[in-house]
Motif scaffolding. Sequence first.
Motif, PDB file in Angstrom:
ATOM      1  N   ASP A  56       4.835  10.381   5.158  1.00  0.00           N
ATOM      2  CA  ASP A  56       3.604  10.948   4.602  1.00  0.00           C
ATOM      3  C   ASP A  56       2.578   9.850   4.343  1.00  0.00           C
ATOM      4  O   ASP A  56       1.370  10.037   4.592  1.00  0.00           O
ATOM      5  CB  ASP A  56       3.913  11.687   3.306  1.00  0.00           C
ATOM      6  N   ARG A  57       3.042   8.707   3.839  1.00  0.00           N
ATOM      7  CA  ARG A  57       2.114   7.611   3.546  1.00  0.00           C
ATOM      8  C   ARG A  57       1.473   7.074   4.807  1.00  0.00           C
ATOM      9  O   ARG A  57       0.249   6.847   4.848  1.00  0.00           O
ATOM     10  CB  ARG A  57       2.877   6.494   2.818  1.00  0.00           C
ATOM     11  N   VAL A  58       2.267   6.889   5.842  1.00  0.00           N
ATOM     12  CA  VAL A  58       1.726   6.347   7.087  1.00  0.00           C
ATOM     13  C   VAL A  58       0.783   7.343   7.753  1.00  0.00           C
ATOM     14  O   VAL A  58      -0.300   6.984   8.237  1.00  0.00           O
ATOM     15  CB  VAL A  58       2.874   5.954   8.027  1.00  0.00           C
ATOM     16  N   SER A  59       1.178   8.613   7.780  1.00  0.00           N
ATOM     17  CA  SER A  59       0.308   9.613   8.411  1.00  0.00           C
ATOM     18  C   SER A  59      -1.003   9.748   7.647  1.00  0.00           C
ATOM     19  O   SER A  59      -2.066   9.946   8.249  1.00  0.00           O
ATOM     20  CB  SER A  59       1.033  10.961   8.474  1.00  0.00           C
ATOM     21  N   ALA A  60      -0.949   9.611   6.309  1.00  0.00           N
ATOM     22  CA  ALA A  60      -2.188   9.651   5.538  1.00  0.00           C
ATOM     23  C   ALA A  60      -3.059   8.448   5.851  1.00  0.00           C
ATOM     24  O   ALA A  60      -4.298   8.552   5.901  1.00  0.00           O
ATOM     25  CB  ALA A  60      -1.869   9.710   4.047  1.00  0.00           C
ATOM     26  N   GLY A  61      -2.433   7.293   6.057  1.00  0.00           N
ATOM     27  CA  GLY A  61      -3.212   6.118   6.424  1.00  0.00           C
ATOM     28  C   GLY A  61      -3.857   6.243   7.784  1.00  0.00           C
ATOM     29  O   GLY A  61      -4.964   5.747   8.009  1.00  0.00           O
ATOM     30  N   LEU A  62      -3.174   6.919   8.721  1.00  0.00           N
ATOM     31  CA  LEU A  62      -3.749   7.097  10.055  1.00  0.00           C
ATOM     32  C   LEU A  62      -4.931   8.058  10.050  1.00  0.00           C
ATOM     33  O   LEU A  62      -5.688   8.107  11.020  1.00  0.00           O
ATOM     34  CB  LEU A  62      -2.669   7.598  11.019  1.00  0.00           C
ATOM     35  N   GLU A  63      -5.090   8.826   8.985  1.00  0.00           N
ATOM     36  CA  GLU A  63      -6.289   9.653   8.865  1.00  0.00           C
ATOM     37  C   GLU A  63      -7.543   8.782   8.782  1.00  0.00           C
ATOM     38  O   GLU A  63      -8.601   9.159   9.291  1.00  0.00           O
ATOM     39  CB  GLU A  63      -6.214  10.522   7.603  1.00  0.00           C
ATOM     40  N   GLN A  64      -7.383   7.629   8.128  1.00  0.00           N
ATOM     41  CA  GLN A  64      -8.526   6.757   7.907  1.00  0.00           C
ATOM     42  C   GLN A  64      -8.690   5.709   8.989  1.00  0.00           C
ATOM     43  O   GLN A  64      -9.814   5.271   9.255  1.00  0.00           O
ATOM     44  CB  GLN A  64      -8.371   6.054   6.547  1.00  0.00           C
ATOM     45  N   ASP A  65      -7.594   5.293   9.588  1.00  0.00           N
ATOM     46  CA  ASP A  65      -7.667   4.162  10.516  1.00  0.00           C
ATOM     47  C   ASP A  65      -6.522   4.270  11.512  1.00  0.00           C
ATOM     48  O   ASP A  65      -5.390   4.551  11.119  1.00  0.00           O
ATOM     49  CB  ASP A  65      -7.567   2.852   9.735  1.00  0.00           C
ATOM     50  N   PRO A  66      -6.800   4.036  12.818  1.00  0.00           N
ATOM     51  CA  PRO A  66      -5.717   4.098  13.807  1.00  0.00           C
ATOM     52  C   PRO A  66      -4.765   2.914  13.742  1.00  0.00           C
ATOM     53  O   PRO A  66      -3.758   2.914  14.452  1.00  0.00           O
ATOM     54  CB  PRO A  66      -6.464   4.133  15.148  1.00  0.00           C
ATOM     55  N   VAL A  67      -5.089   1.914  12.938  1.00  0.00           N
ATOM     56  CA  VAL A  67      -4.188   0.770  12.763  1.00  0.00           C
ATOM     57  C   VAL A  67      -3.688   0.792  11.323  1.00  0.00           C
ATOM     58  O   VAL A  67      -4.490   0.659  10.379  1.00  0.00           O
ATOM     59  CB  VAL A  67      -4.890  -0.563  13.064  1.00  0.00           C
ATOM     60  N   TYR A  68      -2.393   0.984  11.155  1.00  0.00           N
ATOM     61  CA  TYR A  68      -1.808   1.037   9.812  1.00  0.00           C
ATOM     62  C   TYR A  68      -0.971  -0.214   9.593  1.00  0.00           C
ATOM     63  O   TYR A  68      -0.014  -0.479  10.314  1.00  0.00           O
ATOM     64  CB  TYR A  68      -0.925   2.269   9.630  1.00  0.00           C
ATOM     65  N   VAL A  69      -1.349  -0.986   8.579  1.00  0.00           N
ATOM     66  CA  VAL A  69      -0.625  -2.197   8.214  1.00  0.00           C
ATOM     67  C   VAL A  69       0.111  -1.924   6.914  1.00  0.00           C
ATOM     68  O   VAL A  69      -0.510  -1.553   5.910  1.00  0.00           O
ATOM     69  CB  VAL A  69      -1.581  -3.396   8.052  1.00  0.00           C
ATOM     70  N   ASP A  70       1.423  -2.102   6.914  1.00  0.00           N
ATOM     71  CA  ASP A  70       2.222  -1.815   5.723  1.00  0.00           C
ATOM     72  C   ASP A  70       1.792  -2.732   4.584  1.00  0.00           C
ATOM     73  O   ASP A  70       1.866  -3.966   4.708  1.00  0.00           O
ATOM     74  CB  ASP A  70       3.703  -2.027   6.033  1.00  0.00           C
ATOM     75  N   PRO A  71       1.364  -2.161   3.462  1.00  0.00           N
ATOM     76  CA  PRO A  71       0.864  -3.002   2.366  1.00  0.00           C
ATOM     77  C   PRO A  71       1.969  -3.638   1.537  1.00  0.00           C
ATOM     78  O   PRO A  71       1.676  -4.521   0.734  1.00  0.00           O
ATOM     79  CB  PRO A  71       0.048  -2.007   1.525  1.00  0.00           C
ATOM     80  N   GLU A  72       3.223  -3.213   1.692  1.00  0.00           N
ATOM     81  CA  GLU A  72       4.299  -3.777   0.882  1.00  0.00           C
ATOM     82  C   GLU A  72       4.763  -5.135   1.385  1.00  0.00           C
ATOM     83  O   GLU A  72       5.432  -5.860   0.656  1.00  0.00           O
ATOM     84  CB  GLU A  72       5.488  -2.826   0.855  1.00  0.00           C
ATOM     85  N   GLY A  73       4.453  -5.477   2.609  1.00  0.00           N
ATOM     86  CA  GLY A  73       4.898  -6.730   3.182  1.00  0.00           C
ATOM     87  C   GLY A  73       3.746  -7.674   3.433  1.00  0.00           C
ATOM     88  O   GLY A  73       2.570  -7.315   3.288  1.00  0.00           O
TER      89      GLY A  73
END
Length: 740
Positions: A311-328
């Motif tokens: 859910d977190r990644v798919s929500a991020g792809l709503e805003q940007d086609p490149v999703y960078v994991d913020p935990e790492g």
Amino acid sequence: MAADRVAGDASMQTVVVRRTGRTGRRTRRVPWGRVTCALLALFALSTVFATATPAQAAGSASPSTQAAYLATRLRTNPVYVTDQLPREIPRSQAPAFATLAKRTGVPTYVLVLPEQDLGGKGLLGAVHDRLGRDGLYVLLDTSGVTDAVAYGVRAPADDAATASLYELPYDAGPLRSFERFVDVVAQGSGKAAERAAAAREKYGESDAEPDRMYIDRTDRDNQSFLTGALLTGVPLLILLSISYVRRWRHILLKVTGRAKPDSRRTPEWLASVLALVTLAVIVVTTALTFDQTTSSAAVPPTAADVSSRVDRVSAGLEQDPVYVDPEGPQVLDSRQLSHLHERIRKFARSDGGGPVYVLLVPQLSGDESGGDPEAFADAVHAELSKAGKAGNGRKDDGLYVVADTLRGDIDVLNFGLRLDSGRLYAGLPESIVFGDDEAREAEDHLLGERLDDFMTFLDKSPRTTEPNTTSDQDTKAEPIEGNALPQLFSGDFWPGLLVGGLGALLVLGLVAGVLAIVGSVLRRRHPLPTASESSHLQAPRGPSLSYLRTTADDELGALSEDFVEADVENAGLAHRARAWDCFDAAMLLIDGDRCRLTEPDDAGDPDEAENAAGGGVDPATLVTIIVLARAGRAALRGEAYEMCCGLNPLHGPAVVRHPVRVSAEDRRRRRLPVCDACRDSAIREPGAVHTLLMALPAPPDPDGGSRDRVPYDVLESPLSAVSDGIPRLIDAVRELAGAE
């Protein structure tokens, strides 16, 4: 960082403009040149922000650094549990961590994250600097507490971390490790230092480790197999070996001269009872010993735990086609992100192109996809397809690129673009998929350069006439089965039953071999007499009629005297009742007249009477009277006399039933009660044991011919029931008397 520097320069320029404006009003001069420069600077600044916007959106975190993202989360909740490890550390365990954190007595901030490079050293300091709050900061991963630092509070962080590291096994789990950490912190600095020193001395400088707390499925299979083997092997070995060993023990004692002829034998049913008791003990013992039910400390995740990262990644792809994991740690700088966005937009506008979604997310064995990047991409695609969240006008269609920030691998899945999926799957160069030696050694795995090479490969890929989709046959994540172990009595338990039975037979064979060797050695040193030399055969195999008459009269008379003189208290009522039954049955056979025992069959010589026809008591009846009289006398003495020897009833009481041959012509064996001596002969000379069978004169020949002796058990007489025991012999006599 470039955007920050530009923003700072713009601020300074703005101040200059304001000061210049005030000066101009005082002198009534307008510095048009400086104003023009300021306007140009503002235009350049807006251009830079427009370019940097995608970089800030990546990862859906602002600011985008790992420490800043985690500090933001801790500001909301002092316990942060990653959503990337639902199979091992579900997010639903966060309240349990929070409850333990309150026991430290100081403000405690907990980060539960995937394994970090260098154990996360330095991460807690960076998070503290951005959070700006003093307290005890603790970092955990799947193995437990990996780092702990106290900022502005008194807490033995290092000693508590050392104690939790050494005192617990590696499979204790993060929650139990944090619990031990909290307990040590609560004890204070002095106790914590002592525990840390003791743990370091016991485990730190040696290879010793605490015993594992959990077993895996392989261990459970081994336990099940062992349980099955014991359940069949041990009881079966008891049943097979006791009678065999007891028989050989009797022989060994006899040849060494330590056998006790009058000692009572252990009942044969005792072996069956012992086997059943052993079976029950094994079942109870194994059930209590192998009582583990789980293979790890992980608790079953909830549905929300499993779907949280997707859910977190798919929500991020709503805003940007490149999703960078913020935990790492961030593996792409702003320049690389900006360039990647430009390449993605260019490919989307090209002929046959389309959306490209880049997921810079670590792939872990404990995540919802089991570390399978294709299954992860398929789950994100399914979520976008279900919610219709993807942008760029294509809904969920597009090319999904999973860049593993942990290992550096790149995987590609095509959903609906006019590209050859087989070429994308198998035709990508290894330098892009896995990287070269330089990429493997670099901290960022050179993902920026390799993703740029991938976009170049993508631009050159031929287009197909129809949309192509990667087959989803192998892209489904395996279900989370949990850590429950199979039942003990299942799986390899059934093969163990078979192996246990075979093992019992093998052990019995070894025991038999050893006993045979020992018996052979002892027989050489203490040779046993042959059947013809046995001293126990004092009773003749073919007794004469005169011998039987005399012996029957003597035994019956002795029974009468013993019965009268027997002490009631010593003999007991039951023994007197048995003696009376024997005496009564014997008297029934002679109609209560002992004088008949001494009446010859014919007036001639007694020895000749065996070959003459006449009246009187027949030989089988005389043997029956002797057996009954001896059994009655034994009962009065309190001795066991339930059965007599089936080969020759005149030998006395039997000790065991044994398979013997009773005929030289017939090789079949009969299981008869035998005395000690006959059993020894049957073991030593099984082919000659038939010579011990008592023979009596045959009934008179109607034609007046000579009579041969015949085996006693073929005669029609109550004596044929002697092999079934004394009680049956008494019943047979009474039945005969009643019939007459």
